[in-house]
Design a protein around this motif. Structure first.
Motif, short mmCIF file in Angstrom:
data_model
loop_
_atom_site.label_atom_id
_atom_site.label_comp_id
_atom_site.label_asym_id
_atom_site.label_seq_id
_atom_site.Cartn_x
_atom_site.Cartn_y
_atom_site.Cartn_z
N ILE A 1 -6.55 -5.94 -89.22
CA ILE A 1 -7.89 -5.41 -89.53
C ILE A 1 -8.57 -4.91 -88.26
CG2 ILE A 1 -10.20 -6.08 -90.33
CD1 ILE A 1 -8.71 -8.00 -92.30
N LYS A 2 -8.44 -5.64 -87.17
CA LYS A 2 -9.04 -5.21 -85.89
C LYS A 2 -8.51 -3.85 -85.47
CE LYS A 2 -9.90 -9.61 -83.55
NZ LYS A 2 -9.46 -10.42 -82.39
N ARG A 3 -7.19 -3.67 -85.58
CA ARG A 3 -6.61 -2.38 -85.20
C ARG A 3 -7.13 -1.26 -86.09
NH1 ARG A 3 -1.52 -5.38 -84.29
NH2 ARG A 3 -1.27 -5.14 -86.52
N GLY A 4 -7.28 -1.53 -87.38
CA GLY A 4 -7.81 -0.53 -88.30
C GLY A 4 -9.24 -0.14 -87.94
N VAL A 5 -10.05 -1.12 -87.60
CA VAL A 5 -11.44 -0.86 -87.21
C VAL A 5 -11.47 -0.05 -85.91
CG1 VAL A 5 -13.58 -1.94 -86.41
CG2 VAL A 5 -12.40 -2.84 -88.43
N ASP A 6 -10.61 -0.41 -84.96
CA ASP A 6 -10.55 0.35 -83.71
C ASP A 6 -10.15 1.80 -83.97
OD1 ASP A 6 -11.32 -1.86 -82.26
OD2 ASP A 6 -9.28 -2.38 -81.64
N ASP A 7 -9.18 2.02 -84.84
CA ASP A 7 -8.77 3.39 -85.19
C ASP A 7 -9.92 4.14 -85.83
OD1 ASP A 7 -6.25 2.85 -84.21
OD2 ASP A 7 -5.34 2.56 -86.19
N PHE A 8 -10.65 3.48 -86.70
CA PHE A 8 -11.79 4.10 -87.37
C PHE A 8 -12.86 4.49 -86.34
CE2 PHE A 8 -15.83 3.80 -89.71
CZ PHE A 8 -15.59 4.77 -90.68
N ARG A 9 -13.12 3.63 -85.39
CA ARG A 9 -14.12 3.93 -84.35
C ARG A 9 -13.72 5.15 -83.54
NH1 ARG A 9 -15.36 -2.10 -81.97
NH2 ARG A 9 -16.76 -2.75 -83.64
N VAL A 10 -12.43 5.25 -83.21
CA VAL A 10 -11.94 6.42 -82.45
C VAL A 10 -12.15 7.68 -83.28
CG1 VAL A 10 -9.87 7.54 -81.55
CG2 VAL A 10 -10.32 5.13 -81.03
N ASP A 11 -11.84 7.62 -84.57
CA ASP A 11 -12.02 8.78 -85.44
C ASP A 11 -13.49 9.19 -85.51
OD1 ASP A 11 -9.32 8.88 -85.96
OD2 ASP A 11 -9.47 7.87 -87.92
N VAL A 12 -14.38 8.22 -85.64
CA VAL A 12 -15.82 8.51 -85.71
C VAL A 12 -16.29 9.13 -84.40
CG1 VAL A 12 -18.11 7.44 -85.84
CG2 VAL A 12 -16.33 6.80 -87.48
N ARG A 13 -15.82 8.60 -83.28
CA ARG A 13 -16.18 9.12 -81.97
C ARG A 13 -15.72 10.57 -81.82
NH1 ARG A 13 -14.25 5.02 -78.53
NH2 ARG A 13 -16.02 3.82 -79.22
N MET A 14 -14.50 10.85 -82.27
CA MET A 14 -13.97 12.21 -82.19
C MET A 14 -14.77 13.17 -83.07
SD MET A 14 -9.86 11.42 -82.04
CE MET A 14 -9.44 13.02 -82.64
N GLN A 15 -15.17 12.72 -84.25
CA GLN A 15 -15.98 13.55 -85.13
C GLN A 15 -17.34 13.82 -84.50
OE1 GLN A 15 -15.25 15.16 -87.92
NE2 GLN A 15 -13.15 14.40 -87.85
N GLY A 16 -17.89 12.83 -83.85
CA GLY A 16 -19.19 13.00 -83.17
C GLY A 16 -19.08 14.02 -82.05
N GLN A 17 -17.97 14.00 -81.32
CA GLN A 17 -17.77 14.99 -80.26
C GLN A 17 -17.62 16.39 -80.82
OE1 GLN A 17 -14.43 13.49 -78.08
NE2 GLN A 17 -15.62 11.89 -77.04
N LYS A 18 -16.97 16.52 -81.96
CA LYS A 18 -16.81 17.84 -82.59
C LYS A 18 -18.15 18.39 -83.04
CE LYS A 18 -12.09 17.34 -84.32
NZ LYS A 18 -11.25 17.22 -85.52
N VAL A 19 -18.99 17.51 -83.60
CA VAL A 19 -20.31 17.92 -84.06
C VAL A 19 -21.16 18.34 -82.89
CG1 VAL A 19 -22.44 17.08 -85.13
CG2 VAL A 19 -20.24 16.55 -86.18
N THR A 20 -21.07 17.61 -81.79
CA THR A 20 -21.84 17.93 -80.60
C THR A 20 -21.41 19.27 -80.02
OG1 THR A 20 -22.09 15.58 -80.11
CG2 THR A 20 -22.52 17.10 -78.33
N ALA A 21 -20.12 19.53 -80.04
CA ALA A 21 -19.59 20.81 -79.49
C ALA A 21 -19.96 21.89 -80.43
CB ALA A 21 -18.08 20.73 -79.33
#
Length: 64
Positions: free
Chosen positions: A44-64
């Motif tokens: 579950i921890k690994r899944g949450v970490d993967d989800f956080r990375v995905d959210v962070r990447m989406q935030g960077q795309k929106v910012t760009a």
């Protein structure tokens, strides 16, 4: 009389051995359950970490 004493001691020894075996089996079962719970939590921890990375990447795309 000697036979009854021998029988009583034999019963006590068998009872003790049976109890010790039961305790060992309980410990093995609890250890196995605990190991499975820890593995599940790590998954579950690994899944949450993967989800956080995905959210962070989406935030960077929106910012760009």
């Amino acid at each position: 009389m000697d036979c009854s004493v021998l029988a009583a001691l034999s019963d006590m020894a068998l009872g003790w051995a049976s109890r010790a075996r039961s305790v060992r089996q309980d410990i093995v079962q609890e250890s196995t359950s605990e190991a499975m719970r820890r593995a599940d939590v790590e998954y579950i921890k690994r899944g949450v970490d993967d989800f956080r990375v995905d959210v962070r990447m989406q935030g960077q795309k929106v910012t760009a």
